[in-house]
Enzyme design. Structure first.
Site, PDB file in Angstrom:
ATOM      1  N   CYS A   1       0.865  -1.188   0.000  1.00  0.00           N
ATOM      2  CA  CYS A   1       0.000   0.000   0.000  1.00  0.00           C
ATOM      3  C   CYS A   1       0.897   1.232   0.000  1.00  0.00           C
ATOM      4  O   CYS A   1       1.787   1.362   0.851  1.00  0.00           O
ATOM      5  CB  CYS A   1      -0.881  -0.041   1.241  1.00  0.00           C
ATOM      6  SG  CYS A   1      -1.665   1.527   1.645  1.00  0.00           S
TER       7      CYS A   1
ATOM      8  N   CYS B   1       0.879   3.162   3.307  1.00  0.00           N
ATOM      9  CA  CYS B   1       1.631   2.480   4.377  1.00  0.00           C
ATOM     10  C   CYS B   1       3.127   2.682   4.157  1.00  0.00           C
ATOM     11  O   CYS B   1       3.880   2.887   5.125  1.00  0.00           O
ATOM     12  CB  CYS B   1       1.313   0.988   4.391  1.00  0.00           C
ATOM     13  SG  CYS B   1      -0.276   0.596   5.150  1.00  0.00           S
TER      14      CYS B   1
ATOM     15  N   HIS C   1      -3.093   0.838   8.635  1.00  0.00           N
ATOM     16  CA  HIS C   1      -3.774   0.567   7.366  1.00  0.00           C
ATOM     17  C   HIS C   1      -5.234   0.242   7.628  1.00  0.00           C
ATOM     18  O   HIS C   1      -5.546  -0.798   8.209  1.00  0.00           O
ATOM     19  CB  HIS C   1      -3.080  -0.604   6.662  1.00  0.00           C
ATOM     20  CG  HIS C   1      -3.677  -0.932   5.333  1.00  0.00           C
ATOM     21  ND1 HIS C   1      -3.402  -0.210   4.190  1.00  0.00           N
ATOM     22  CD2 HIS C   1      -4.552  -1.898   4.961  1.00  0.00           C
ATOM     23  CE1 HIS C   1      -4.066  -0.720   3.174  1.00  0.00           C
ATOM     24  NE2 HIS C   1      -4.776  -1.752   3.610  1.00  0.00           N
TER      25      HIS C   1
ATOM     26  N   ASN D   1     -13.023   9.888  -0.407  1.00  0.00           N
ATOM     27  CA  ASN D   1     -13.654   9.116  -1.474  1.00  0.00           C
ATOM     28  C   ASN D   1     -13.704   7.659  -1.042  1.00  0.00           C
ATOM     29  O   ASN D   1     -12.715   7.127  -0.533  1.00  0.00           O
ATOM     30  CB  ASN D   1     -12.840   9.236  -2.770  1.00  0.00           C
ATOM     31  CG  ASN D   1     -12.770  10.667  -3.271  1.00  0.00           C
ATOM     32  OD1 ASN D   1     -13.762  11.380  -3.268  1.00  0.00           O
ATOM     33  ND2 ASN D   1     -11.586  11.098  -3.712  1.00  0.00           N
TER      34      ASN D   1
ATOM     35  N   GLY E   1     -14.143   7.681  -7.085  1.00  0.00           N
ATOM     36  CA  GLY E   1     -12.819   8.187  -7.451  1.00  0.00           C
ATOM     37  C   GLY E   1     -11.702   7.766  -6.520  1.00  0.00           C
ATOM     38  O   GLY E   1     -10.594   8.292  -6.615  1.00  0.00           O
TER      39      GLY E   1
ATOM     40  N   THR F   1      -8.610   5.951  -5.352  1.00  0.00           N
ATOM     41  CA  THR F   1      -7.533   5.247  -6.044  1.00  0.00           C
ATOM     42  C   THR F   1      -6.565   4.565  -5.081  1.00  0.00           C
ATOM     43  O   THR F   1      -5.818   3.680  -5.484  1.00  0.00           O
ATOM     44  CB  THR F   1      -6.727   6.219  -6.936  1.00  0.00           C
ATOM     45  OG1 THR F   1      -6.227   7.296  -6.133  1.00  0.00           O
ATOM     46  CG2 THR F   1      -7.593   6.776  -8.057  1.00  0.00           C
TER      47      THR F   1
ATOM     48  N   HIS G   1      -6.535   2.945   1.339  1.00  0.00           N
ATOM     49  CA  HIS G   1      -6.084   3.168   2.725  1.00  0.00           C
ATOM     50  C   HIS G   1      -6.834   4.424   3.151  1.00  0.00           C
ATOM     51  O   HIS G   1      -6.686   5.467   2.488  1.00  0.00           O
ATOM     52  CB  HIS G   1      -4.559   3.351   2.732  1.00  0.00           C
ATOM     53  CG  HIS G   1      -3.931   3.672   4.064  1.00  0.00           C
ATOM     54  ND1 HIS G   1      -2.787   3.030   4.531  1.00  0.00           N
ATOM     55  CD2 HIS G   1      -4.263   4.583   5.005  1.00  0.00           C
ATOM     56  CE1 HIS G   1      -2.448   3.538   5.706  1.00  0.00           C
ATOM     57  NE2 HIS G   1      -3.321   4.485   6.016  1.00  0.00           N
TER      58      HIS G   1
ATOM     59  N   HIS H   1      -8.189   7.791   3.958  1.00  0.00           N
ATOM     60  CA  HIS H   1      -7.495   9.082   3.933  1.00  0.00           C
ATOM     61  C   HIS H   1      -8.501  10.201   3.699  1.00  0.00           C
ATOM     62  O   HIS H   1      -9.572   9.992   3.131  1.00  0.00           O
ATOM     63  CB  HIS H   1      -6.399   9.109   2.854  1.00  0.00           C
ATOM     64  CG  HIS H   1      -6.883   8.809   1.473  1.00  0.00           C
ATOM     65  ND1 HIS H   1      -7.098   7.530   1.020  1.00  0.00           N
ATOM     66  CD2 HIS H   1      -7.206   9.625   0.434  1.00  0.00           C
ATOM     67  CE1 HIS H   1      -7.515   7.566  -0.227  1.00  0.00           C
ATOM     68  NE2 HIS H   1      -7.599   8.832  -0.612  1.00  0.00           N
TER      69      HIS H   1
ATOM     70  N   HIS I   1      -8.783  14.209   2.259  1.00  0.00           N
ATOM     71  CA  HIS I   1      -8.187  15.314   1.505  1.00  0.00           C
ATOM     72  C   HIS I   1      -8.569  16.612   2.220  1.00  0.00           C
ATOM     73  O   HIS I   1      -9.762  16.878   2.429  1.00  0.00           O
ATOM     74  CB  HIS I   1      -8.747  15.370   0.084  1.00  0.00           C
ATOM     75  CG  HIS I   1      -8.505  14.149  -0.742  1.00  0.00           C
ATOM     76  ND1 HIS I   1      -7.571  14.097  -1.758  1.00  0.00           N
ATOM     77  CD2 HIS I   1      -9.089  12.913  -0.722  1.00  0.00           C
ATOM     78  CE1 HIS I   1      -7.598  12.903  -2.320  1.00  0.00           C
ATOM     79  NE2 HIS I   1      -8.510  12.164  -1.717  1.00  0.00           N
TER      80      HIS I   1
HETATM   81  P1  AMP Z   1      -8.147   9.094  -3.751  1.00  0.00           P
HETATM   82  O1  AMP Z   1      -8.269   9.251  -5.238  1.00  0.00           O
HETATM   83  O2  AMP Z   1      -9.265   9.731  -2.971  1.00  0.00           O
HETATM   84  O3  AMP Z   1      -7.939   7.639  -3.373  1.00  0.00           O
HETATM   85  O4  AMP Z   1      -6.863   9.905  -3.318  1.00  0.00           O
HETATM   86  C1  AMP Z   1      -5.580   9.409  -3.473  1.00  0.00           C
HETATM   87  C2  AMP Z   1      -4.679  10.591  -3.607  1.00  0.00           C
HETATM   88  O5  AMP Z   1      -3.347  10.156  -3.351  1.00  0.00           O
HETATM   89  C3  AMP Z   1      -4.654  11.238  -4.997  1.00  0.00           C
HETATM   90  O6  AMP Z   1      -5.071  12.599  -4.893  1.00  0.00           O
HETATM   91  C4  AMP Z   1      -3.191  11.121  -5.443  1.00  0.00           C
HETATM   92  O7  AMP Z   1      -2.738  12.257  -6.138  1.00  0.00           O
HETATM   93  C5  AMP Z   1      -2.477  10.946  -4.115  1.00  0.00           C
HETATM   94  N1  AMP Z   1      -1.214  10.232  -4.138  1.00  0.00           N
HETATM   95  C6  AMP Z   1      -0.964   9.035  -4.693  1.00  0.00           C
HETATM   96  N2  AMP Z   1       0.305   8.677  -4.483  1.00  0.00           N
HETATM   97  C7  AMP Z   1       0.886   9.689  -3.773  1.00  0.00           C
HETATM   98  C8  AMP Z   1       2.191   9.934  -3.246  1.00  0.00           C
HETATM   99  N3  AMP Z   1       3.179   9.044  -3.406  1.00  0.00           N
HETATM  100  N4  AMP Z   1       2.420  11.076  -2.571  1.00  0.00           N
HETATM  101  C9  AMP Z   1       1.422  11.984  -2.408  1.00  0.00           C
HETATM  102  N5  AMP Z   1       0.164  11.809  -2.868  1.00  0.00           N
HETATM  103  C10 AMP Z   1      -0.100  10.686  -3.543  1.00  0.00           C
HETATM  104 ZN    ZN Z   2      -2.051   1.214   3.837  1.00  0.00          ZN
END
Ligand code: AMP
Ligand code: ZN
Length: 114
Positions: free
Chosen positions: A4, A7, A46, A87, A93, A95, A98, A100, A102
Site C-alpha cells: 500500500c 503504508c 492501514h 472518497n 474516485g 484510487t 487506505h 485518507h 483530503h
Molecule cells: P483518492 O483518489 O481519494 O484515493 O486519493 C488518493 C490521492 O493520493 C490522490 O489525490 C493522489 O494524487 C495521491 N497520491 C498518490 N500517491 C501519492 C504519493 N506518493 N504522494 C502523495 N500523494 C499521492
Molecule cells: Zn495502507
C-alpha cells in the site's frame, strides 16, 4: 506490511512532503494537488478500504485525522474556508485503498460536492 503506497509513506519507504505527524496520524501534500493547499491526512494504521470500513474499534483514528485537519488549517492560516473530502470506492474516485482525508483550501471551492 500491506502492499500500500500510504503504508509505505507512513513507514518512510516512499518520500513525501510532510505537513504533520503524531503517533497515529500522518499528513502530507498530495502529489497531484487540486487546490493551492491539498494535504492528505491518513491514519498510520492501514484501514482498508476507506470510510466504509470505519468501525467502533477504529473510529477514534478518524477523530485524530480531523484533529490534525483543524490544527493544519490554523497553522497554515487557512482563512477562506476549507473542505475535507474522503472518497470511498472506485465509483467515487478512490484510487488508494487506505483510509485518507483530503484537506483542500486556498481557492474558491464552490458549492457543488458531487
Ligand atoms: P483518492 O483518489 O481519494 O484515493 O486519493 C488518493 C490521492 O493520493 C490522490 O489525490 C493522489 O494524487 C495521491 N497520491 C498518490 N500517491 C501519492 C504519493 N506518493 N504522494 C502523495 N500523494 C499521492
Ligand atoms: Zn495502507
Amino acid at each position: 506490511m500491506p502492499d500500500c503506497v500510504f503504508c509505505k509513506i507512513a513507514a518512510g519507504e516512499i518520500p513525501c512532503r510532510q505537513a504533520y505527524e503524531d503517533d497515529s496520524v500522518l499528513a502530507f501534500y498530495d502529489i497531484h494537488p487540486q487546490a493551492p493547499v491539498h494535504i492528505l491526512i491518513i491514519p498510520k494504521a492501514h484501514i482498508a478500504c476507506g470510510a466504509a470500513e470505519v468501525t467502533e474499534e477504529n473510529s477514534a483514528l478518524v477523530g485524530r485525522c480531523f484533529e490534525a485537519a483543524a490544527r493544519l488549517a490554523k497553522e497554515l492560516g487557512v482563512t477562506g474556508g476549507f473542505r475535507i473530502v474522503t472518497n470511498n470506492g472506485p465509483g467515487a474516485g478512490q484510487t488508494v485503498s487506505h483510509l485518507h482525508f483530503h484537506l483542500l483550501a486556498g481557492r474558491e471551492l464552490g458549492l457543488t460536492m458531487g
